[in-house]
Design a protein around this motif. Structure first.
Motif, mmCIF file in Angstrom:
data_model
loop_
_atom_site.group_PDB
_atom_site.id
_atom_site.type_symbol
_atom_site.label_atom_id
_atom_site.label_comp_id
_atom_site.label_asym_id
_atom_site.label_seq_id
_atom_site.Cartn_x
_atom_site.Cartn_y
_atom_site.Cartn_z
ATOM 1 N N ASP A 154 78.315 -58.367 41.099
ATOM 2 C CA ASP A 154 79.547 -57.866 42.097
ATOM 3 C C ASP A 154 78.973 -56.832 43.064
ATOM 4 O O ASP A 154 78.400 -55.999 42.572
ATOM 5 N N ARG A 155 79.166 -56.929 44.378
ATOM 6 C CA ARG A 155 78.616 -56.119 45.459
ATOM 7 C C ARG A 155 79.783 -54.901 45.422
ATOM 8 O O ARG A 155 80.692 -55.323 46.110
ATOM 9 N N LEU A 156 79.217 -53.884 45.040
ATOM 10 C CA LEU A 156 80.198 -52.521 44.889
ATOM 11 C C LEU A 156 80.457 -52.093 46.163
ATOM 12 O O LEU A 156 79.402 -51.734 46.797
ATOM 13 N N ASN A 157 81.532 -51.645 46.393
ATOM 14 C CA ASN A 157 82.144 -50.939 47.585
ATOM 15 C C ASN A 157 82.327 -49.437 47.410
ATOM 16 O O ASN A 157 82.326 -48.613 48.349
ATOM 17 N N ALA A 158 82.985 -49.268 45.986
ATOM 18 C CA ALA A 158 83.543 -47.645 46.090
ATOM 19 C C ALA A 158 83.450 -47.336 44.526
ATOM 20 O O ALA A 158 83.209 -48.441 43.660
ATOM 21 N N VAL A 159 83.635 -46.157 43.977
ATOM 22 C CA VAL A 159 83.514 -45.700 42.766
ATOM 23 C C VAL A 159 84.463 -44.439 42.527
ATOM 24 O O VAL A 159 84.670 -43.619 43.482
ATOM 25 N N ALA A 160 84.970 -44.220 41.315
ATOM 26 C CA ALA A 160 85.741 -42.993 41.098
ATOM 27 C C ALA A 160 85.431 -42.742 39.640
ATOM 28 O O ALA A 160 85.105 -43.505 38.741
ATOM 29 N N VAL A 161 85.908 -41.497 39.267
ATOM 30 C CA VAL A 161 85.673 -40.956 37.874
ATOM 31 C C VAL A 161 87.320 -40.619 37.576
ATOM 32 O O VAL A 161 88.100 -40.049 38.231
ATOM 33 N N LEU A 162 87.800 -41.326 36.523
ATOM 34 C CA LEU A 162 89.104 -41.225 36.062
ATOM 35 C C LEU A 162 89.237 -40.730 34.406
ATOM 36 O O LEU A 162 88.155 -40.681 33.939
ATOM 37 N N GLU A 163 90.233 -40.592 33.915
ATOM 38 C CA GLU A 163 90.441 -40.219 32.613
ATOM 39 C C GLU A 163 91.103 -41.576 31.968
ATOM 40 O O GLU A 163 92.085 -42.154 32.311
ATOM 41 N N CYS A 164 90.717 -42.066 30.760
ATOM 42 C CA CYS A 164 91.259 -43.349 30.237
ATOM 43 C C CYS A 164 91.446 -42.796 28.624
ATOM 44 O O CYS A 164 90.402 -42.560 27.992
ATOM 45 N N ARG A 165 92.615 -42.797 28.147
ATOM 46 C CA ARG A 165 93.003 -42.491 26.793
ATOM 47 C C ARG A 165 92.211 -41.323 26.168
ATOM 48 O O ARG A 165 91.659 -41.072 25.332
ATOM 49 N N GLY A 166 92.225 -40.072 27.194
ATOM 50 C CA GLY A 166 91.598 -38.831 26.944
ATOM 51 C C GLY A 166 89.864 -38.856 27.042
ATOM 52 O O GLY A 166 89.510 -37.806 26.646
ATOM 53 N N ARG A 167 89.363 -39.798 27.515
ATOM 54 C CA ARG A 167 88.173 -40.109 27.749
ATOM 55 C C ARG A 167 87.778 -40.179 29.206
ATOM 56 O O ARG A 167 88.258 -40.906 29.947
ATOM 57 N N LEU A 168 86.615 -39.428 29.561
ATOM 58 C CA LEU A 168 86.163 -39.725 31.150
ATOM 59 C C LEU A 168 85.477 -41.050 31.362
ATOM 60 O O LEU A 168 85.291 -41.490 30.320
ATOM 61 N N ALA A 169 85.859 -41.758 32.432
ATOM 62 C CA ALA A 169 85.667 -43.154 32.583
ATOM 63 C C ALA A 169 85.043 -43.255 34.038
ATOM 64 O O ALA A 169 85.610 -42.524 35.049
ATOM 65 N N VAL A 170 84.096 -44.084 34.257
ATOM 66 C CA VAL A 170 83.562 -44.450 35.593
ATOM 67 C C VAL A 170 84.227 -45.713 36.008
ATOM 68 O O VAL A 170 84.108 -46.940 35.237
#
Length: 692
Positions: A154-170
């Motif tokens: 997959d040719r990636l165009n964007a990225v973010a950091v979120l929270e998923c079920r209390g844990r940080l996720a990329v």
């Protein structure tokens, strides 16, 4: 020049302040030495510079050369403010905003398409995504320390950091979403998206919610940690779901229909944001009263969308917003940095404020004057509107319902640039929402050319354009009005297939027919009485301009010099100017019986067909030409430096000039010698000095 009238109102009250800058492409808010600042960067293909501005006064505090690009994030490293910047041809670099020191990041091996900041064990880490499918987590306290996540091909165009079920996720976005646990590196479930992603955005008060902008302008919400299902309610294929009406100038959008006839609910799946093919940036903003807004920036405006209510949060931000980078400021604030307008601005996006004025719903790209005295304007959203030449008020528009989405596959439009899809059909008297002109009809894509002619006692408006997202539109759009019945009120679209390879870009009236040219080598003649093609003039090159005077046509084909044709015999006419014409010159129009105006790059020339004499207008000005209008005794030339000048075609001298708020996008002469100018979404009627 004297301004007779304008559709523009006062400055938008939501615009708190604006400063002139370089051609910025990205902006971020930071605090440097206790001062709130705006950090901006320029396109690395232009002049590679990072600038730091005092957010209150606009004072330029620091310039860091040789650092630029449209990917920009800021954070604090060991108590010092730093920025990370990446351009289209460089790997990411870190800048100390207090000192201007630039540091390489050896672990950032590839050109990053997206940047984000994550807090890892109390220290900042840079997250990058690239076209090779790699996501890298780089410890900024030890830039040699890196972890990689692999999204495959997959040719990636964007990225973010979120929270998923209390844990940080990329979360990385390309053809689909990919998510990993930041601590363990384990893959996480990611919701589906409707198409390839261009950009993403998050909100500080919704750590698990991601907004995704698709390459086609679709905007959707993707809550992390969901099972990927989207609830929907079945609708008929032609139904729409109306939002509550807004105040004057607001967008009133219906929820978009999927191909299966379902409508997505707010909070999960596709939002009702008007789709724009030129949308490039997203930003999440939280208002002072806690509402979650999404800002969507494109070529000309910033749309504000309430994601909870799934409706517009007021009218779009229009002003110094051309091709703007955007970011959230404080609560209820949005910062825009416009590459086109060379300005950085602060907007209040939560207050119940409304701009005045009654301009068009998108940038006006084409103008014409009808024989019965109406201004006909075509916009970048495909809308064709009428305006009074006397005072600029909206015209009577259409009779009955006019064009609907089912005709020729076109979709209706609302506020904003480029291609705006979704929304209720036009009805009643044809006035567009908020009094923005009166709609004659609509193309499915931007209007490229428009003319108005008298045929057998009727008025016909003809428009070309409509190509969108690689889908060609060869129709010559056509609306007819009978002044004896209802002046200025047009019937439904009676489009004629022009049979070009793509959209119609040139229309030249000739009696009861018109000559058209598109994206191919053919020039066609279409009979407006029968609606049929009666003649076709093939050629060796793309036809770029046709201007008719009497029975003669000046024709330009790129890249050949222009030629003069006898329309009675169908043969070329030798002229004294033909041999001296430059390759690539585009015919614009006539100014007298024996002079043709041509344009090439930044040059406008008047060529005398009898003597061969050539006069260059405004020879020392190398600003790009944005609009030209020709009359027998005057030529109007607008440029991207916001200038508009009138020239005497005999001498080439300037007879009058004015500086516009923005570069003119179209202009046309009135029969009595005034000039109608389109300045983005507004119309202005100007009189030359000395005219009463």
């Amino acid at each position: 020049m004297l301004t007779r009238w304008t559709t523009a109102g006062d400055d938008d009250p939501r615009l708190l302040r604006t400063f002139r800058t370089a051609s910025t492409v990205a902006v971020a808010a930071a605090t440097v030495d206790g001062v709130r600042v705006w950090v901006t960067t320029t396109d690395s293909s232009v002049d590679d510079v990072l600038q730091i501005w005092h957010s209150g006064t606009g004072e330029l505090l620091r310039v860091v050369p040789d650092v630029g690009g449209d990917s920009l994030v800021v954070t604090s490293l060991a108590g010092r403010p730093v920025a990370v910047v990446c351009g289209w041809s460089d790997t990411p670099r870190m800048v100390d905003l207090s000192t201007g020191t630039v540091s390489p990041l050896p672990a950032a091996k590839e050109i990053a398409q997206g940047l984000a900041i994550a807090g890892v064990e109390g220290a900042p880490a840079l997250v990058t995504a690239d076209l090779g499918g790699k996501v890298r987590l780089i410890d900024l306290t030890d830039p040699s320390s890196v972890r990689e996540f692999d999204a495959g091909a997959d040719r990636l165009n964007a990225v973010a950091v979120l929270e998923c079920r209390g844990r940080l996720a990329v979360v990385a976005a390309g053809d689909s979403l990919h998510a990993w646990d930041l601590a363990t590196g384990d893959p996480l479930p990611a919701p589906p998206i409707s198409g390839r992603a261009r950009a993403v955005a998050t909100w500080p008060d919704a750590p698990d919610l991601l907004a995704v902008l698709g390459m086609d302008g679709t905007v959707e919400l993707a809550p992390l940690g969901t099972d990927g299902t989207v609830e929907s309610a079945p609708l008929d294929m032609h139904d729409t779901v109306e939002s509550a009406p807004l105040d004057m100038h607001d967008t009133v959008e219906s929820a978009p229909l999927d191909m299966d006839g379902t409508v997505e609910i707010a909070g999960r799946g596709v939002l009702g944001v008007p789709r724009s093919s030129s949308a490039t940036h997203l930003a999440g903003v939280v208002t002072t009263d806690g509402r979650r807004l999404l800002a969507v920036a494109d070529a000309e405006a910033v749309v504000l969308w309430d994601v909870e209510a799934n409706r517009a949060a007021g009218p779009p931000l229009v002003g110094p917003t051309g091709w703007a980078g955007i970011c959230a400021g404080g609560p209820g604030e949005l910062i825009t940095a416009s590459a086109e307008d060379c300005a950085v601005s602060l907007w209040s996006v939560g207050a119940a404020l409304r701009p005045t004025g009654h301009g068009a719903t998108s940038t006006i790209t084409a103008l014409a004057l009808s024989p019965d005295g109406w201004v006909i304007a075509g916009g970048s959203d495909g809308t064709v509107t009428t305006w009074s030449v006397t005072d600029g008020s909206p015209g009577p528009g259409i009779s009955g319902r006019g064009s609907t989405p089912s005709e020729h596959g076109s979709t209706p439009s609302r506020h904003g640039p480029a291609i705006r899809e979704h929304g209720p059909t036009l009805g009643g008297h044809g006035t567009t929402p908020g009094g923005h002109g009166s709609a004659v009809g609509r193309l499915r894509g931007p209007v490229r050319v428009i003319v108005a002619v008298g045929v057998g006692g009727r008025i016909e408006v003809l428009a070309g354009g409509g190509d969108v997202n690689g889908s060609p539109d060869d129709l010559l759009y056509r609306w007819v009005a009978d002044p004896a019945i209802a002046a200025g009120r047009f019937g439904a679209d009676r489009a004629i297939p022009a049979e070009h390879s793509g959209e119609v870009r040139v229309i030249a009236p000739y009696g009861t027919s018109v000559f058209t040219a598109g994206c191919d080598q053919t020039i066609a003649r279409i009979d407006l009485v029968t609606g049929s093609r009666i003649e076709v003039f093939p050629g060796d090159h793309h036809a770029s301009g046709v201007a008719i005077r009497g029975d003669r046509a000046a024709v330009s084909r790129f890249p050949s010099p222009f030629q003069l044709w006898d329309l009675i015999t169908g043969k070329p006419i030798p002229t004294a100017a033909t041999d001296s014409a430059a390759f690539g010159e585009r015919v614009v129009g006539w100014c007298g019986d024996d002079r043709v105006v041509v344009a090439l790059d930044e040059a406008t020339r008047v060529r005398d067909l009898t003597t061969g004499e050539t006069i260059r207008l405004d020879e020392d000005n190398d600003a790009r030409i944005t609009a030209i209008a020709c009359a027998d005794r005057s030529v109007a030339v607008a440029r991207d430096d916001c200038s508009l000048s009138l020239f005497d075609p005999d001498s080439g001298l300037v007879t009058d000039a004015i500086e516009l708020p923005y570069p003119a996008t179209a202009c046309a002469w009135t029969p009595d010698g005034d000039l109608i100018v389109a300045c983005r979404r507004d119309l202005i009627r100007l009189s030359a000095a000395g005219r009463s």
